[in-house]
Design a protein around this motif. Structure first.
Motif, PDB file in Angstrom:
ATOM      1  N   HIS A 272       1.612   8.806  -2.430  1.00 39.30           N
ATOM      2  CA  HIS A 272       1.323   7.403  -2.187  1.00 39.30           C
ATOM      3  C   HIS A 272       0.639   7.239  -0.831  1.00 39.30           C
ATOM      4  O   HIS A 272       0.878   8.028   0.090  1.00 39.30           O
ATOM      5  N   PHE A 273      -0.202   6.223  -0.732  1.00 41.54           N
ATOM      6  CA  PHE A 273      -0.832   5.926   0.552  1.00 41.54           C
ATOM      7  C   PHE A 273      -1.006   4.420   0.706  1.00 41.54           C
ATOM      8  O   PHE A 273      -1.185   3.699  -0.274  1.00 41.54           O
ATOM      9  N   PHE A 274      -0.922   3.970   1.957  1.00 44.85           N
ATOM     10  CA  PHE A 274      -1.174   2.563   2.246  1.00 44.85           C
ATOM     11  C   PHE A 274      -2.671   2.300   2.187  1.00 44.85           C
ATOM     12  O   PHE A 274      -3.472   3.050   2.748  1.00 44.85           O
ATOM     13  N   SER A 275      -3.056   1.230   1.516  1.00 49.99           N
ATOM     14  CA  SER A 275      -4.455   0.841   1.486  1.00 49.99           C
ATOM     15  C   SER A 275      -4.919   0.504   2.900  1.00 49.99           C
ATOM     16  O   SER A 275      -4.202  -0.181   3.646  1.00 49.99           O
ATOM     17  N   PRO A 276      -6.091   0.986   3.306  1.00 47.96           N
ATOM     18  CA  PRO A 276      -6.563   0.735   4.667  1.00 47.96           C
ATOM     19  C   PRO A 276      -6.709  -0.746   5.011  1.00 47.96           C
ATOM     20  O   PRO A 276      -6.718  -1.115   6.195  1.00 47.96           O
TER      21      PRO A 276
ATOM     22  N   HIS B  31       7.507  -0.387   0.927  1.00 48.58           N
ATOM     23  CA  HIS B  31       8.046   0.980   0.978  1.00 48.58           C
ATOM     24  C   HIS B  31       6.959   1.973   0.596  1.00 48.58           C
ATOM     25  O   HIS B  31       6.277   1.802  -0.412  1.00 48.58           O
ATOM     26  N   LEU B  32       6.791   3.013   1.399  1.00 47.81           N
ATOM     27  CA  LEU B  32       5.827   4.066   1.114  1.00 47.81           C
ATOM     28  C   LEU B  32       6.569   5.373   0.874  1.00 47.81           C
ATOM     29  O   LEU B  32       7.035   6.008   1.829  1.00 47.81           O
ATOM     30  N   PRO B  33       6.711   5.815  -0.365  1.00 51.42           N
ATOM     31  CA  PRO B  33       7.357   7.120  -0.619  1.00 51.42           C
ATOM     32  C   PRO B  33       6.603   8.231   0.097  1.00 51.42           C
ATOM     33  O   PRO B  33       5.369   8.226   0.152  1.00 51.42           O
ATOM     34  N   GLN B  34       7.331   9.185   0.623  1.00 49.92           N
ATOM     35  CA  GLN B  34       6.725  10.260   1.392  1.00 49.92           C
ATOM     36  C   GLN B  34       6.574  11.534   0.566  1.00 49.92           C
ATOM     37  O   GLN B  34       7.379  11.821  -0.310  1.00 49.92           O
ATOM     38  N   GLY B  35       5.544  12.311   0.887  1.00 54.03           N
ATOM     39  CA  GLY B  35       5.356  13.611   0.271  1.00 54.03           C
ATOM     40  C   GLY B  35       4.782  13.551  -1.130  1.00 54.03           C
ATOM     41  O   GLY B  35       4.427  12.489  -1.642  1.00 54.03           O
ATOM     42  N   HIS B  36       4.686  14.729  -1.743  1.00 56.17           N
ATOM     43  CA  HIS B  36       4.182  14.859  -3.110  1.00 56.17           C
ATOM     44  C   HIS B  36       5.357  14.899  -4.076  1.00 56.17           C
ATOM     45  O   HIS B  36       6.395  15.488  -3.772  1.00 56.17           O
ATOM     46  N   ALA B  37       5.201  14.293  -5.237  1.00 53.59           N
ATOM     47  CA  ALA B  37       6.267  14.304  -6.240  1.00 53.59           C
ATOM     48  C   ALA B  37       5.654  14.373  -7.625  1.00 53.59           C
ATOM     49  O   ALA B  37       4.597  13.798  -7.880  1.00 53.59           O
TER      50      ALA B  37
ATOM     51  N   HIS C 182      -0.832  -1.557  -1.971  1.00 52.24           N
ATOM     52  CA  HIS C 182      -1.593  -2.634  -1.328  1.00 52.24           C
ATOM     53  C   HIS C 182      -0.902  -3.987  -1.389  1.00 52.24           C
ATOM     54  O   HIS C 182      -1.449  -4.999  -0.936  1.00 52.24           O
ATOM     55  N   GLY C 183       0.293  -4.039  -1.966  1.00 49.18           N
ATOM     56  CA  GLY C 183       1.059  -5.283  -1.954  1.00 49.18           C
ATOM     57  C   GLY C 183       0.902  -6.125  -3.195  1.00 49.18           C
ATOM     58  O   GLY C 183       1.666  -7.066  -3.411  1.00 49.18           O
ATOM     59  N   ASP C 184      -0.112  -5.824  -4.025  1.00 46.05           N
ATOM     60  CA  ASP C 184      -0.294  -6.571  -5.269  1.00 46.05           C
ATOM     61  C   ASP C 184      -0.309  -5.609  -6.451  1.00 46.05           C
ATOM     62  O   ASP C 184      -0.948  -5.871  -7.465  1.00 46.05           O
ATOM     63  N   ASN C 185       0.402  -4.488  -6.306  1.00 48.41           N
ATOM     64  CA  ASN C 185       0.477  -3.512  -7.393  1.00 48.41           C
ATOM     65  C   ASN C 185       1.169  -4.136  -8.600  1.00 48.41           C
ATOM     66  O   ASN C 185       1.965  -5.070  -8.458  1.00 48.41           O
ATOM     67  N   THR C 186       0.896  -3.603  -9.773  1.00 48.25           N
ATOM     68  CA  THR C 186       1.426  -4.174 -11.009  1.00 48.25           C
ATOM     69  C   THR C 186       2.942  -4.292 -10.973  1.00 48.25           C
ATOM     70  O   THR C 186       3.507  -5.308 -11.373  1.00 48.25           O
ATOM     71  N   VAL C 187       3.630  -3.256 -10.478  1.00 49.64           N
ATOM     72  CA  VAL C 187       5.095  -3.294 -10.482  1.00 49.64           C
ATOM     73  C   VAL C 187       5.637  -4.365  -9.550  1.00 49.64           C
ATOM     74  O   VAL C 187       6.774  -4.806  -9.688  1.00 49.64           O
ATOM     75  N   ILE C 188       4.827  -4.794  -8.579  1.00 48.55           N
ATOM     76  CA  ILE C 188       5.222  -5.889  -7.692  1.00 48.55           C
ATOM     77  C   ILE C 188       4.835  -7.223  -8.318  1.00 48.55           C
ATOM     78  O   ILE C 188       5.613  -8.171  -8.369  1.00 48.55           O
ATOM     79  N   ARG C 189       3.600  -7.293  -8.834  1.00 48.29           N
ATOM     80  CA  ARG C 189       3.076  -8.529  -9.415  1.00 48.29           C
ATOM     81  C   ARG C 189       3.851  -8.946 -10.654  1.00 48.29           C
ATOM     82  O   ARG C 189       4.043 -10.123 -10.922  1.00 48.29           O
TER      83      ARG C 189
END
Length: 232
Positions: free
Chosen positions: A118-122, A133-139, A196-203
């Motif tokens: 996961h990465f935060f949108s610039p 929440h930003l999960p860390q690492g590869h999964a 980015h704050g408007d992801n489907t699971v949030i929306r």
């Protein structure tokens, strides 16, 4: 030669679609067909997709949700294999290659998937990042964008459930697992998921009951299979 169709559903993600498409077209083994399914967007998503013609084909439809949009892409796909990417996510350069190589090396695999990060949108400011929440690492997880699937599998176990606004992938992968199909796991990063704050699971928070619906359906299938086995 193995052919691959990439299906990218989009709903009001014009800000990110171009980056997603570039990550698909720049693959070390690019897909033979790229389909963007505009799922009733009211922003410039369709215009962005048209800007990539003729490498990218655009299909427009009234809003059906991400499962319905993926189903539209599957119906129009010409590839032996199908890959998905959400319009706000991206693939690393060798994403498709490593999955293709696994599928070509083992024809018995119904699907193959790799790791995601996961990465935060610039475009997110620090205040917004602090709220998310930003999960860390590869999964490893069976996200749609991390999988490569044989086209025939959709004929065998069915398409995505369009009634599920979220949880459609959990439902579909549960059906895939319950079918006894072989699924390959690849030790490589194949997808980067944008936060980015408007992801489907949030929306789609009100639809989180869809997750329970998908899980209940899986439990019911397993119970039915156990009854059938006991009666045999």
């Amino acid at each position: 030669m193995t052919t691959v169709t990439a299906v990218i559903p989009v709903f009001n993600d014009a800000a990110y679609l171009a980056e997603a498409l570039r990550s698909v077209l720049d693959q070390t083994r690019p897909p033979t067909q790229v389909l963007v399914v505009d799922d009733g967007s009211t922003d410039a998503s369709a215009e962005v997709a048209r800007g990539f013609a003729p490498q990218v084909e655009l299909i427009a439809q009234a809003n059906q949700g991400i499962g319905g949009a993926r189903n539209t892409g599957i119906a129009a796909a010409s590839g032996d294999l199908i890959a998905f990417l959400d319009a706000d996510d991206v693939w690393p350069l060798n994403s498709l290659q490593v999955r293709l190589e696994a599928m070509e090396a083992d024809p018995s695999l119904a699907a193959a998937y790799g790791a995601s990060e996961h990465f935060f949108s610039p475009d997110l400011d620090e205040a917004k990042r602090a709220q998310l929440h930003l999960p860390q690492g590869h999964a490893h997880a069976r996200f749609a964008g991390a999988m490569l699937i044989r086209r025939r599998i959709f004929d065998e176990i069915g398409l995505f459930d369009p009634s599920l606004r979220v949880g459609e992938m959990i439902d579909w992968t549960s059906r895939l697992q319950d079918s006894g199909a072989r699924i390959g796991k690849i030790d490589a990063l194949v997808m980067r998921r944008r936060i980015h704050g408007d992801n489907t699971v949030i929306r789609e928070r009100p639809s989180h009951g869809d997750y329970l619906k998908a899980l209940r359906a899986s439990v019911a299938r397993k119970a039915a299979a156990a009854r059938d086995a006991g009666a045999a």
